[in-house]
Design a protein around this motif. Structure first.
Motif, PDB file in Angstrom:
ATOM      1  N   PRO A   1       0.823  -1.217   0.000  1.00 33.00           N
ATOM      2  CA  PRO A   1       0.000   0.000   0.000  1.00 33.00           C
ATOM      3  C   PRO A   1       0.860   1.272   0.000  1.00 33.00           C
ATOM      4  O   PRO A   1       0.533   2.251  -0.644  1.00 33.00           O
ATOM      5  N   VAL A   2       1.993   1.228   0.735  1.00 33.85           N
ATOM      6  CA  VAL A   2       2.955   2.336   0.743  1.00 33.85           C
ATOM      7  C   VAL A   2       4.347   1.731   0.566  1.00 33.85           C
ATOM      8  O   VAL A   2       4.720   0.823   1.294  1.00 33.85           O
ATOM      9  N   SER A   3       5.098   2.231  -0.413  1.00 35.34           N
ATOM     10  CA  SER A   3       6.462   1.765  -0.662  1.00 35.34           C
ATOM     11  C   SER A   3       7.426   2.922  -0.457  1.00 35.34           C
ATOM     12  O   SER A   3       7.137   4.055  -0.835  1.00 35.34           O
ATOM     13  N   ALA A   4       8.596   2.634   0.144  1.00 36.62           N
ATOM     14  CA  ALA A   4       9.616   3.652   0.392  1.00 36.62           C
ATOM     15  C   ALA A   4      10.774   3.455  -0.586  1.00 36.62           C
ATOM     16  O   ALA A   4      11.401   2.395  -0.605  1.00 36.62           O
ATOM     17  N   VAL A   5      11.056   4.474  -1.381  1.00 36.62           N
ATOM     18  CA  VAL A   5      12.123   4.429  -2.376  1.00 36.62           C
ATOM     19  C   VAL A   5      13.319   5.221  -1.844  1.00 36.62           C
ATOM     20  O   VAL A   5      13.178   6.355  -1.384  1.00 36.62           O
TER      21      VAL A   5
ATOM     22  N   GLY B   1      20.900   6.989  -1.710  1.00 32.30           N
ATOM     23  CA  GLY B   1      21.859   6.217  -2.491  1.00 32.30           C
ATOM     24  C   GLY B   1      22.601   5.158  -1.707  1.00 32.30           C
ATOM     25  O   GLY B   1      23.391   4.415  -2.267  1.00 32.30           O
ATOM     26  N   GLY B   2      22.350   5.057  -0.404  1.00 36.43           N
ATOM     27  CA  GLY B   2      23.100   4.118   0.428  1.00 36.43           C
ATOM     28  C   GLY B   2      22.420   2.800   0.725  1.00 36.43           C
ATOM     29  O   GLY B   2      23.018   1.919   1.336  1.00 36.43           O
ATOM     30  N   SER B   3      21.179   2.639   0.313  1.00 34.43           N
ATOM     31  CA  SER B   3      20.426   1.428   0.629  1.00 34.43           C
ATOM     32  C   SER B   3      21.071   0.195   0.011  1.00 34.43           C
ATOM     33  O   SER B   3      21.580   0.224  -1.106  1.00 34.43           O
ATOM     34  N   LYS B   4      21.037  -0.907   0.735  1.00 34.82           N
ATOM     35  CA  LYS B   4      21.541  -2.191   0.228  1.00 34.82           C
ATOM     36  C   LYS B   4      20.469  -2.930  -0.558  1.00 34.82           C
ATOM     37  O   LYS B   4      20.751  -3.966  -1.144  1.00 34.82           O
ATOM     38  N   ILE B   5      19.236  -2.425  -0.548  1.00 34.51           N
ATOM     39  CA  ILE B   5      18.133  -3.098  -1.246  1.00 34.51           C
ATOM     40  C   ILE B   5      17.486  -2.158  -2.270  1.00 34.51           C
ATOM     41  O   ILE B   5      16.286  -2.175  -2.471  1.00 34.51           O
ATOM     42  N   LYS B   6      18.313  -1.347  -2.925  1.00 36.22           N
ATOM     43  CA  LYS B   6      17.801  -0.383  -3.907  1.00 36.22           C
ATOM     44  C   LYS B   6      16.945  -1.071  -4.950  1.00 36.22           C
ATOM     45  O   LYS B   6      17.264  -2.189  -5.338  1.00 36.22           O
ATOM     46  N   PRO B   7      15.899  -0.462  -5.390  1.00 32.48           N
ATOM     47  CA  PRO B   7      15.562   0.946  -5.208  1.00 32.48           C
ATOM     48  C   PRO B   7      14.836   1.244  -3.898  1.00 32.48           C
ATOM     49  O   PRO B   7      14.475   2.374  -3.639  1.00 32.48           O
ATOM     50  N   TRP B   8      14.627   0.235  -3.056  1.00 24.67           N
ATOM     51  CA  TRP B   8      13.851   0.427  -1.832  1.00 24.67           C
ATOM     52  C   TRP B   8      14.721   0.949  -0.697  1.00 24.67           C
ATOM     53  O   TRP B   8      15.921   0.663  -0.624  1.00 24.67           O
ATOM     54  N   CYS B   9      14.128   1.672   0.203  1.00 31.23           N
ATOM     55  CA  CYS B   9      14.806   2.234   1.371  1.00 31.23           C
ATOM     56  C   CYS B   9      15.000   1.156   2.430  1.00 31.23           C
ATOM     57  O   CYS B   9      14.088   0.382   2.703  1.00 31.23           O
ATOM     58  N   ASP B  10      16.202   1.116   3.030  1.00 30.79           N
ATOM     59  CA  ASP B  10      16.454   0.202   4.142  1.00 30.79           C
ATOM     60  C   ASP B  10      16.795   0.949   5.431  1.00 30.79           C
ATOM     61  O   ASP B  10      17.220   0.365   6.411  1.00 30.79           O
ATOM     62  N   GLY B  11      16.625   2.267   5.431  1.00 33.15           N
ATOM     63  CA  GLY B  11      16.873   3.074   6.630  1.00 33.15           C
ATOM     64  C   GLY B  11      18.292   3.606   6.732  1.00 33.15           C
ATOM     65  O   GLY B  11      18.636   4.271   7.708  1.00 33.15           O
ATOM     66  N   THR B  12      19.143   3.342   5.743  1.00 34.90           N
ATOM     67  CA  THR B  12      20.536   3.795   5.779  1.00 34.90           C
ATOM     68  C   THR B  12      20.641   5.306   5.939  1.00 34.90           C
ATOM     69  O   THR B  12      21.593   5.794   6.541  1.00 34.90           O
TER      70      THR B  12
END
Length: 70
Positions: free
Chosen positions: A41-45, A49-60
Motif C-alpha cells: 500500500p505504501v512503498s519507500a524508495v 543512495g546508500g540502501s543495500k536493497i535499492k531501489p527500496w529504502c532500508d533506513g541507511t
C-alpha cells in the motif's frame, strides 16, 4: 453538498532527509533500467543512495545523517 472536497493522501511524498513514499500502484525504474512495480500500500524508495536493497529504502539515511553530525 457543502462544497468541501474529500481529500486523499498524495500518491508521492518526499520525506525530508529520507525516502520517497509512494502510495498505490507505481513502477519504479532503478539505475540500470530495471523496472520494479510497487506491491505494498505504501512503498519507500531510497533517495540517499546508500540502501543495500535499492531501489527500496532500508533506513541507511538515518545512519548517514548520524555520521554527518559527529
Amino acid at each position: 453538498m457543502s462544497g468541501a472536497q474529500e481529500s486523499s493522501p498524495p500518491d508521492v511524498v518526499l520525506c525530508p532527509g529520507g525516502p520517497m513514499l509512494l502510495r498505490g500502484d507505481h513502477l519504479v525504474q532503478d539505475e540500470e533500467g530495471n523496472e520494479h512495480p510497487t506491491t505494498r500500500p505504501v512503498s519507500a524508495v531510497c533517495r540517499c543512495g546508500g540502501s543495500k536493497i535499492k531501489p527500496w529504502c532500508d533506513g541507511t539515511h538515518k545512519l548517514l545523517r548520524k555520521r554527518s553530525r559527529d
